[in-house]
Design an enzyme around this catalytic site. Structure first.
Site, mmCIF file in Angstrom:
data_model
loop_
_atom_site.group_PDB
_atom_site.id
_atom_site.type_symbol
_atom_site.label_atom_id
_atom_site.label_comp_id
_atom_site.label_asym_id
_atom_site.label_seq_id
_atom_site.Cartn_x
_atom_site.Cartn_y
_atom_site.Cartn_z
ATOM 1 N N ASN A 7 0.874 -1.170 0.000
ATOM 2 C CA ASN A 7 0.000 0.000 0.000
ATOM 3 C C ASN A 7 0.912 1.220 0.000
ATOM 4 O O ASN A 7 1.462 1.599 1.036
ATOM 5 C CB ASN A 7 -0.892 -0.043 1.253
ATOM 6 C CG ASN A 7 -1.868 1.117 1.289
ATOM 7 O OD1 ASN A 7 -1.794 2.030 0.464
ATOM 8 N ND2 ASN A 7 -2.780 1.088 2.243
ATOM 9 N N LYS A 14 3.345 0.650 3.075
ATOM 10 C CA LYS A 14 3.103 -0.453 4.015
ATOM 11 C C LYS A 14 3.168 -1.766 3.252
ATOM 12 O O LYS A 14 2.790 -1.811 2.081
ATOM 13 C CB LYS A 14 1.716 -0.308 4.644
ATOM 14 C CG LYS A 14 1.592 0.899 5.534
ATOM 15 C CD LYS A 14 0.267 0.865 6.275
ATOM 16 C CE LYS A 14 -0.146 2.252 6.679
ATOM 17 N NZ LYS A 14 -1.534 2.548 6.494
ATOM 18 N N ARG A 91 -2.642 -1.979 -3.414
ATOM 19 C CA ARG A 91 -3.892 -1.262 -3.182
ATOM 20 C C ARG A 91 -3.871 -0.002 -4.053
ATOM 21 O O ARG A 91 -2.879 0.737 -4.046
ATOM 22 C CB ARG A 91 -3.996 -0.848 -1.722
ATOM 23 C CG ARG A 91 -5.197 0.010 -1.494
ATOM 24 C CD ARG A 91 -5.120 0.725 -0.185
ATOM 25 N NE ARG A 91 -6.303 1.536 -0.023
ATOM 26 C CZ ARG A 91 -6.318 2.722 0.574
ATOM 27 N NH1 ARG A 91 -5.218 3.223 1.078
ATOM 28 N NH2 ARG A 91 -7.436 3.398 0.675
ATOM 29 N N HIS A 180 -13.428 2.310 0.152
ATOM 30 C CA HIS A 180 -13.403 1.188 1.109
ATOM 31 C C HIS A 180 -14.003 -0.081 0.501
ATOM 32 O O HIS A 180 -14.455 -0.967 1.228
ATOM 33 C CB HIS A 180 -14.226 1.496 2.388
ATOM 34 C CG HIS A 180 -13.695 2.616 3.220
ATOM 35 N ND1 HIS A 180 -14.523 3.526 3.852
ATOM 36 C CD2 HIS A 180 -12.433 2.980 3.541
ATOM 37 C CE1 HIS A 180 -13.791 4.397 4.522
ATOM 38 N NE2 HIS A 180 -12.524 4.089 4.341
ATOM 39 N N ASN A 211 -11.116 6.045 10.887
ATOM 40 C CA ASN A 211 -10.916 7.493 10.742
ATOM 41 C C ASN A 211 -11.772 8.013 9.611
ATOM 42 O O ASN A 211 -12.467 9.004 9.737
ATOM 43 C CB ASN A 211 -9.451 7.782 10.451
ATOM 44 C CG ASN A 211 -8.674 7.943 11.723
ATOM 45 O OD1 ASN A 211 -9.189 8.489 12.701
ATOM 46 N ND2 ASN A 211 -7.453 7.453 11.727
ATOM 47 N N GLY A 212 -11.678 7.319 8.477
ATOM 48 C CA GLY A 212 -12.624 7.535 7.390
ATOM 49 C C GLY A 212 -13.770 6.561 7.612
ATOM 50 O O GLY A 212 -13.568 5.513 8.226
ATOM 51 N N ARG A 241 -13.382 14.761 8.748
ATOM 52 C CA ARG A 241 -14.164 15.145 7.559
ATOM 53 C C ARG A 241 -15.619 15.399 7.936
ATOM 54 O O ARG A 241 -16.180 14.693 8.770
ATOM 55 C CB ARG A 241 -14.116 14.038 6.506
ATOM 56 C CG ARG A 241 -12.772 13.937 5.819
ATOM 57 C CD ARG A 241 -12.736 12.773 4.856
ATOM 58 N NE ARG A 241 -11.545 11.977 5.095
ATOM 59 C CZ ARG A 241 -11.393 10.714 4.720
ATOM 60 N NH1 ARG A 241 -12.361 10.097 4.069
ATOM 61 N NH2 ARG A 241 -10.294 10.068 4.978
ATOM 62 N N ASP A 283 -10.082 11.383 17.287
ATOM 63 C CA ASP A 283 -9.929 9.969 17.666
ATOM 64 C C ASP A 283 -11.090 9.552 18.577
ATOM 65 O O ASP A 283 -11.323 10.167 19.622
ATOM 66 C CB ASP A 283 -8.586 9.824 18.400
ATOM 67 C CG ASP A 283 -8.228 8.377 18.634
ATOM 68 O OD1 ASP A 283 -7.260 7.919 18.029
ATOM 69 O OD2 ASP A 283 -8.925 7.705 19.429
ATOM 70 N N GLU A 334 -15.168 -2.030 14.984
ATOM 71 C CA GLU A 334 -14.743 -3.287 15.628
ATOM 72 C C GLU A 334 -14.583 -3.135 17.134
ATOM 73 O O GLU A 334 -14.716 -4.107 17.872
ATOM 74 C CB GLU A 334 -13.399 -3.756 15.036
ATOM 75 C CG GLU A 334 -13.518 -4.272 13.626
ATOM 76 C CD GLU A 334 -12.152 -4.464 12.962
ATOM 77 O OE1 GLU A 334 -11.178 -4.767 13.649
ATOM 78 O OE2 GLU A 334 -12.085 -4.294 11.720
ATOM 79 N N GLU A 385 -8.228 -5.921 4.604
ATOM 80 C CA GLU A 385 -8.112 -5.529 3.196
ATOM 81 C C GLU A 385 -6.887 -6.164 2.548
ATOM 82 O O GLU A 385 -6.915 -6.539 1.381
ATOM 83 C CB GLU A 385 -8.063 -3.995 3.097
ATOM 84 C CG GLU A 385 -9.414 -3.373 3.404
ATOM 85 C CD GLU A 385 -9.331 -1.931 3.873
ATOM 86 O OE1 GLU A 385 -8.980 -1.719 5.050
ATOM 87 O OE2 GLU A 385 -9.605 -1.026 3.079
HETATM 88 P P1 ADP Z 1 -8.073 4.286 9.412
HETATM 89 O O1 ADP Z 1 -9.263 4.844 8.681
HETATM 90 O O2 ADP Z 1 -6.977 5.289 9.633
HETATM 91 O O3 ADP Z 1 -7.594 2.936 8.896
HETATM 92 P P2 ADP Z 1 -8.909 2.770 11.732
HETATM 93 O O4 ADP Z 1 -9.819 1.823 11.033
HETATM 94 O O5 ADP Z 1 -7.661 2.238 12.314
HETATM 95 O O6 ADP Z 1 -8.613 4.047 10.874
HETATM 96 O O7 ADP Z 1 -9.753 3.457 12.919
HETATM 97 C C1 ADP Z 1 -9.215 4.428 13.738
HETATM 98 C C2 ADP Z 1 -10.307 4.859 14.725
HETATM 99 O O8 ADP Z 1 -10.671 3.699 15.523
HETATM 100 C C3 ADP Z 1 -9.885 5.936 15.701
HETATM 101 O O9 ADP Z 1 -10.913 6.917 15.814
HETATM 102 C C4 ADP Z 1 -9.747 5.178 17.013
HETATM 103 O O10 ADP Z 1 -10.018 5.968 18.122
HETATM 104 C C5 ADP Z 1 -10.820 4.119 16.863
HETATM 105 N N1 ADP Z 1 -10.607 3.060 17.818
HETATM 106 C C6 ADP Z 1 -9.613 2.155 17.871
HETATM 107 N N2 ADP Z 1 -9.732 1.373 18.988
HETATM 108 C C7 ADP Z 1 -10.817 1.817 19.641
HETATM 109 C C8 ADP Z 1 -11.470 1.441 20.862
HETATM 110 N N3 ADP Z 1 -11.015 0.450 21.609
HETATM 111 N N4 ADP Z 1 -12.588 2.115 21.222
HETATM 112 C C9 ADP Z 1 -13.055 3.119 20.462
HETATM 113 N N5 ADP Z 1 -12.496 3.528 19.309
HETATM 114 C C10 ADP Z 1 -11.397 2.894 18.905
#
Ligand code: ADP
Length: 405
Positions: A7, A14, A91, A180, A211-212, A241, A283, A334, A385
């Protein structure tokens, strides 16, 4: 067969190396700060400690070379020789209207990806650098590209067209593409397997919330609609966003605040969403913690975030005339017990009955979080992914080999 999944971003890369006999990861890692004098390579072999290396990596060709050096290193490598890499899967964010599935990299495919630079100026050029860098380092290894948009190419025009002058679609291909797709495809397939039902028989809503964030409505095993649009800005409220807003806000704000196009673009992509409303963080963990400590803005951000997911679930249930399965995935989907509860509470009219005990279990595998009596099954399915990219690469390269023999 061993498949290297890459990626490539503009300043990072990555990687994961898969053994496709058992779909196990042999090693993974990342190169960061490409183009700077103190680039960092972090290599994570399975069953051995992580290795970190700081050096000058000025371009992607050198970055891929360092990855190969790591993978073939006598001490912490996973391969004895680079010719053990049978194929590389990349990717690629944007496949436009050209690619509705993963494909082998050819001259024509590279040309098409270049033609799509306009639609994904931050991503596709970086992916092309990754592809060229692999070509330079591993000239005889077949490469496959897997597009984030491909899964959504099945959407009907009622879903993908915007009600704006059609000349804009014809001239500039302005339409919904969705993103996605690899994740929506992976978790929908996995969810159907978990339920032991054919995917084609299920009306499913997959919620990729990280995040997204994007939702997809999946019917007859295909993407029917999705919340991200021509760019990943549309749809849900996200970390930074805005998601859906009245488009007239853009010229209004530009005028009132004397903002340039770039500034307003940056406002909507980088300074909005949960970050803007909470005033604390983009976050979800930090926002949830602040909410539990009584911060009102954090609670508002959390509630708005959940409310917007709920609205889209309602919209997609109506769009498909029903829903059988809802799937949560990605960082927030998740892991956030609280957010899943906030979304699922208050939509019992759809036939959703959350099991609080199951929802609170912290597990890493696919599982159901609704009661046995719930008509709609809600699942948590960890996304992967990279594995889907490795699988597509394996399938395409394998069929190539059998055609040649
Ligand atoms: P990206 O889009 O960068 O791949 P991720 O799928 O890793 O992002 O998701 C990141 C988000 O998941 C962040 O907002 C983070 O706070 C949230 N997150 C990760 N672990 C937890 C948790 N245990 N409880 C709540 N939110 C979480």
């Amino acid at each position: 067969m061993k498949v290297l999944v890459i990626n490539a971003g503009s300043s990072s890369l990555k990687y994961q190396l898969y053994d496709m006999r058992n779909e196990l990861v042999l090693a993974s890692g990342r190169v960061e700060r490409i183009g700077m004098d103190s680039s960092i390579v972090t290599h994570e072999p399975v069953d051995k400690p992580e290795v970190r290396n700081v050096s000058e990596i000025l371009d992607h060709v050198t970055a891929v070379k360092r990855v190969i050096d790591m993978l073939t290193h006598p001490e912490f490598g996973a391969l004895s020789h680079l010719n053990e890499i049978d194929a590389v899967g990349h990717r690629v964010v944007h496949g436009g209207e050209v690619f509705s599935s993963s494909v082998l990299v050819t001259q024509e495919v590279k040309l098409e990806i270049r033609r799509l630079f306009d639609l994904a100026p931050l991503h596709n050029p970086a992916h092309m650098m990754g592809i060229s860098a692999v070509e330079t380092n591993l000239p005889n290894v077949p490469q496959v590209v897997v597009f984030d948009t491909a899964f959504h190419q099945s959407m009907p025009n009622t879903s993908y067209l915007y009600p704006i002058p059609t000349v804009l679609y014809r001239r500039h291909k302005i339409r919904r593409y969705g993103f996605h797709g690899t994740s929506h495809a992976y978790v929908s397939t996995h969810a159907a397997e978990y339920l032991n039902k054919p995917l084609e028989s299920l009306k499913m809503i997959t919620c990729h919330i990280g995040n997204g964030a994007s939702l997809a409505a999946i019917m007859d095993g295909k993407s029917f609609d999705t919340s991200m649009g021509m760019t990943p800005l549309e749809g849900l409220m996200m970390g930074t966003r805005s998601g859906d807003i009245d488009p007239a806000i853009v010229p209004f704000v530009m005028n009132k605040e004397e903002l340039t196009l770039n500034e307003v673009n940056s406002m909507l992509n980088k300074h909005s969403g949960m970050l803007a409303i909470s005033g604390i963080s983009s976050d979800m963990r930090e926002v949830t913690e602040a909410m539990l400590e009584g911060d009102k803005n954090a609670k508002l951000a959390f509630d708005m975030y959940a409310y917007r997911v709920k609205k889209y679930i309602g919209a997609y249930a109506a769009a498909m005339n029903g829903v059988d399965t809802i799937v949560f995935t990605a960082g927030v989907g998740e892991n956030s017990v609280a957010l899943r509860k906030a979304i699922c509470d208050g939509i019992s009219f759809l036939g959703i009955e959350l099991d609080e005990q199951r929802n609170s279990e912290r597990r890493k595998d696919a599982r159901e979080i609704t009661t046995d009596a719930s008509r709609v099954k809600v699942l948590v399915v960890p996304t992967n992914e990279e594995l889907l990219i490795a699988r597509d690469t394996y399938t395409i390269v394998k069929s190539l080999e059998s055609n040649q023999s």
